[in-house]
Scaffold this motif. Structure first.
Motif, PDB file in Angstrom:
ATOM      1  N   UNK A   4       0.807  -1.213   0.000  1.00 48.41           N
ATOM      2  CA  UNK A   4       0.000   0.000   0.000  1.00 48.41           C
ATOM      3  C   UNK A   4       0.842   1.266   0.000  1.00 48.41           C
ATOM      4  N   UNK A   5       2.096   1.172   0.472  1.00 50.93           N
ATOM      5  CA  UNK A   5       2.938   2.378   0.529  1.00 50.93           C
ATOM      6  C   UNK A   5       3.914   2.476  -0.630  1.00 50.93           C
ATOM      7  N   UNK A   6       4.200   1.381  -1.259  1.00 53.49           N
ATOM      8  CA  UNK A   6       5.235   1.389  -2.297  1.00 53.49           C
ATOM      9  C   UNK A   6       4.620   1.738  -3.649  1.00 53.49           C
ATOM     10  N   UNK A   7       4.239   2.987  -3.801  1.00 57.13           N
ATOM     11  CA  UNK A   7       3.710   3.495  -5.058  1.00 57.13           C
ATOM     12  C   UNK A   7       4.767   4.363  -5.711  1.00 57.13           C
ATOM     13  N   UNK A   8       5.159   4.034  -6.918  1.00 56.91           N
ATOM     14  CA  UNK A   8       6.222   4.752  -7.612  1.00 56.91           C
ATOM     15  C   UNK A   8       5.632   5.943  -8.352  1.00 56.91           C
ATOM     16  N   UNK A   9       6.069   7.124  -7.947  1.00 56.89           N
ATOM     17  CA  UNK A   9       5.652   8.358  -8.615  1.00 56.89           C
ATOM     18  C   UNK A   9       6.862   9.245  -8.832  1.00 56.89           C
ATOM     19  N   UNK A  10       6.725  10.191  -9.738  1.00 59.72           N
ATOM     20  CA  UNK A  10       7.762  11.206  -9.984  1.00 59.72           C
ATOM     21  C   UNK A  10       9.114  10.588 -10.341  1.00 59.72           C
ATOM     22  N   UNK A  11       9.080   9.499 -11.073  1.00 58.17           N
ATOM     23  CA  UNK A  11      10.302   8.898 -11.601  1.00 58.17           C
ATOM     24  C   UNK A  11      10.250   8.956 -13.130  1.00 58.17           C
ATOM     25  N   UNK A  12      11.383   9.269 -13.752  1.00 61.42           N
ATOM     26  CA  UNK A  12      11.439   9.328 -15.214  1.00 61.42           C
ATOM     27  C   UNK A  12      11.355   7.929 -15.806  1.00 61.42           C
ATOM     28  N   UNK A  13      10.633   7.768 -16.901  1.00 64.86           N
ATOM     29  CA  UNK A  13      10.650   6.475 -17.580  1.00 64.86           C
ATOM     30  C   UNK A  13      12.020   6.252 -18.213  1.00 64.86           C
ATOM     31  N   UNK A  14      12.368   5.010 -18.507  1.00 62.44           N
ATOM     32  CA  UNK A  14      13.668   4.771 -19.141  1.00 62.44           C
ATOM     33  C   UNK A  14      13.740   5.394 -20.526  1.00 62.44           C
ATOM     34  N   UNK A  15      14.923   5.871 -20.881  1.00 65.34           N
ATOM     35  CA  UNK A  15      15.152   6.396 -22.223  1.00 65.34           C
ATOM     36  C   UNK A  15      15.439   5.204 -23.124  1.00 65.34           C
ATOM     37  N   UNK A  16      14.396   4.679 -23.727  1.00 63.47           N
ATOM     38  CA  UNK A  16      14.506   3.440 -24.480  1.00 63.47           C
ATOM     39  C   UNK A  16      13.464   3.445 -25.590  1.00 63.47           C
ATOM     40  N   UNK A  17      13.741   2.644 -26.630  1.00 67.20           N
ATOM     41  CA  UNK A  17      12.794   2.546 -27.734  1.00 67.20           C
ATOM     42  C   UNK A  17      12.783   3.767 -28.616  1.00 67.20           C
ATOM     43  N   UNK A  18      13.965   4.300 -28.914  1.00 72.83           N
ATOM     44  CA  UNK A  18      14.052   5.481 -29.767  1.00 72.83           C
ATOM     45  C   UNK A  18      15.199   5.332 -30.753  1.00 72.83           C
ATOM     46  N   UNK A  19      15.236   6.191 -31.751  1.00 73.86           N
ATOM     47  CA  UNK A  19      16.261   6.186 -32.781  1.00 73.86           C
ATOM     48  C   UNK A  19      17.397   7.106 -32.322  1.00 73.86           C
ATOM     49  N   UNK A  20      18.496   6.514 -31.899  1.00 66.56           N
ATOM     50  CA  UNK A  20      19.612   7.280 -31.344  1.00 66.56           C
ATOM     51  C   UNK A  20      20.175   8.246 -32.379  1.00 66.56           C
ATOM     52  N   UNK A  21      20.161   7.866 -33.647  1.00 64.17           N
ATOM     53  CA  UNK A  21      20.666   8.744 -34.701  1.00 64.17           C
ATOM     54  C   UNK A  21      19.700   9.887 -34.986  1.00 64.17           C
ATOM     55  N   UNK A  22      18.457   9.575 -35.286  1.00 63.69           N
ATOM     56  CA  UNK A  22      17.498  10.601 -35.682  1.00 63.69           C
ATOM     57  C   UNK A  22      17.220  11.590 -34.556  1.00 63.69           C
TER      58      UNK A  22
END
Length: 544
Positions: A4-22
């Motif tokens: 009940x207390x371990x709710x994850x908020x205000x954390x950045x999502x992982x930087x993943x699933x993107x085109x590193x070049x573009x």
């Protein structure tokens, strides 16, 4: 209670699933600038494919695994036979195989080849830097081998192949091979003329046996190595194959793997030669001359590798602050954090722009561009690699405690960041090489000044910096003791001139104000507050 207390908020999502070049505007614009229009779409297609792979969750996991399970040395097999093999985690082979298949061992002989390879090297290194070593060595061995047309005809097709085959077999039986390098010895380091490894000629023309050691031998799992040894005529370059044509193992005794600060996924070794068969490359006594083309190419890769680390660190910092809230708003919108991010973004873009400009000079291959490279490569290698560690450290701090945790990936970037300033000659070696070129090759200085002069009149701070540089170049009193400061100024003036010509006004103005105009503190985040810093940050943001 925990649930009940371990709710994850205000954390950045992982930087993943993107085109590193573009997602890298500085890099995509540099490719467009330096690649001919007729191959631009092709270049973008191949680099975006590599960028999507690099930005995938799978490739990032491979990078983590390759570091968590570093290479292991097996000196003997179960029966006691000496085998001297290095075992790597499958993730490392996947990363290396992907890079080889993308053509990152070959920039020679295709339109815009060096720029396209440089961009690809900068992209793939952001998933994991350790596998860049064999890519660099293999690519850079080509100019050295071309001093011997027979050797080049035999080995170049294998070295430039897009086929990756792990394991030790005769090179003729493999679809593609990798090369390593063995230059330094424990008593000499960068002073390779003090090498003691001996080379004694055999009856076969061009064949020798080597006896001695190498204190740092890169990529010991490779199929062949370029090494320096003392022959009767002086220091000479040799090709040492790992496996002979008949399938027997050449004498290549790996004594141990180095326990390094970073670059953990890559094997660096100490090697002993005792009756090791080798083929001479170039003339006796001309070893340094033979190998110099390889050294220049690997120094450029040091620039690109550092630019890649900076880019990934800055991308992570901006991504985190774009999602993390504190003190009533997003961190990226806080004026002081925005100043830090913009300052880091300037350093990253300047490094990328300079690295791709050097690659374009290799593609042009004119007398003027070769003269330009003679000064620009060691100057860039000195400065860009020096800036990498403070950039990565500051970017890590932007993530706060999250950045200090291994799972963020930032500690791995930080451990990797000093490597390129040491590899292929430390800072002093680069600075002294610049002095040597200034004293012996006046055409190099002329080409350098012509390059920076193309931006004269566009920014008064750049004009003043060029004038001050000319004054310093005219004063040779105590020049060796001042060499680092001189080379730093050369690199900054060169970066400033490129950004003034090609970067958006907000980037070039901020760079000239802070790096050339003297309006800067000693730490990142001290840019003039009147500059459009939000635009600088937004330009550097990697959008998923």
């Amino acid at each position: 209670m925990a649930a009940s207390t371990h709710t994850v908020t205000n954390q950045a999502p992982p930087l993943v699933g993107y085109d590193v070049f573009a997602a890298d505007r500085a890099l995509t614009e540099a490719v467009d600038r330096h690649v001919a229009p007729e191959v631009r779409d092709e270049a973008h297609g191949e680099l975006s494919e590599l960028g999507r792979t690099t930005g995938s969750a799978q490739a990032q996991e491979w990078g983590t695994q390759a570091n968590e399970f570093p290479p292991r040395l097996r000196t003997h097999d179960r029966y006691g036979n000496r085998i001297d093999e290095v075992e790597f985690h499958p993730a490392w082979h996947r990363l290396l195989g992907r890079a080889v298949s993308a053509g990152l061992v070959n920039a020679w002989g295709r339109p815009g080849g060096h720029v396209r390879r440089a961009a690809g090297f900068l992209v793939c290194t952001q998933a994991e830097a350790g596998h860049g070593c064999p890519l660099s060595m293999t690519h850079a061995s080509v100019p050295a081998l071309r001093t011997d047309p027979v050797l080049a005809a035999e080995w170049e097709p294998r070295l430039t192949s897009t086929v990756y085959e792990e394991g030790l077999r005769p090179a003729a039986l493999k679809g593609g091979v990798l090369f390593g390098m063995g230059m330094t010895e424990k008593q000499g380091g960068s002073d390779v003329r003090s090498n003691t490894t001996r080379a004694e000629p055999l009856a076969q023309d061009g064949a020798y046996v080597l006896t001695g050691h190498k204190w740092f031998c890169s990529a010991p799992m490779s199929d062949g190595f370029l090494v320096l040894a003392q022959a009767a005529g002086g220091l000479t370059c040799f090709l040492v194959p790992r496996v002979m044509e008949d399938g027997s193992r050449n004498v290549f005794r790996i004594q141990r793997l180095k326990d390094k600060l970073g670059n953990r996924s890559n094997a660096s070794s100490e090697v002993e030669f005792e009756g090791t068969w080798a083929r001479r490359v170039g003339e006796e006594g001309r070893g340094v001359h033979t190998i110099i083309g390889m050294v220049a190419a690997t120094r450029l890769d040091c620039v690109l590798g550092s630019a890649a680390l900076m880019r990934q660190a800055v991308a992570q910092a901006i991504h985190h602050t774009a999602y993390r809230s504190a003190f009533g708003g997003l961190l990226i919108d806080k004026p002081l954090m925005r100043n830090v991010l913009a300052d880091l973004a300037l350093e990253s873009e300047a490094a990328t722009t300079l690295g791709l400009r050097l690659a374009a000079a290799y593609d042009a291959d004119t007398d003027e561009e070769r003269a330009f490279l003679r000064l620009a490569v060691p100057a860039a290698k000195y400065w860009v690699t020096k800036r990498c560690t403070p950039v990565v450290a500051e970017a890590l701090e932007c993530l706060g405690g999250n950045g200090y945790v291994e799972e963020s990936g930032m500690p791995r970037l930080l451990r990797e960041s000093p490597l390129n300033s040491i590899w292929e000659g430390s800072g002093n070696v680069q600075a002294l090489d610049v002095l040597r070129a200034l004293q012996r090759e006046p055409r190099a200085l002329n080409a350098f000044l012509q390059e920076v002069g193309r931006a004269r009149g566009a920014d008064h701070r750049l004009d003043t910096a060029i004038k001050d540089l000319l004054t310093e170049l005219a004063d040779l009193d105590g020049i060796e003791a001042r060499a680092r400061r001189l080379v730093e100024r050369m690199a900054l003036v060169l970066q400033g001139s490129l950004l003034v010509r090609w970067a958006p006004p907000e980037v070039s103005d901020a760079f000239c104000a802070s790096r050339l105009g003297g309006d800067r503190g000693s730490a990142f985040g001290t840019l003039p507050h009147t500059l459009p810093l939000a635009a600088v940050v937004e330009r550097a943001r990697a959008v998923v």
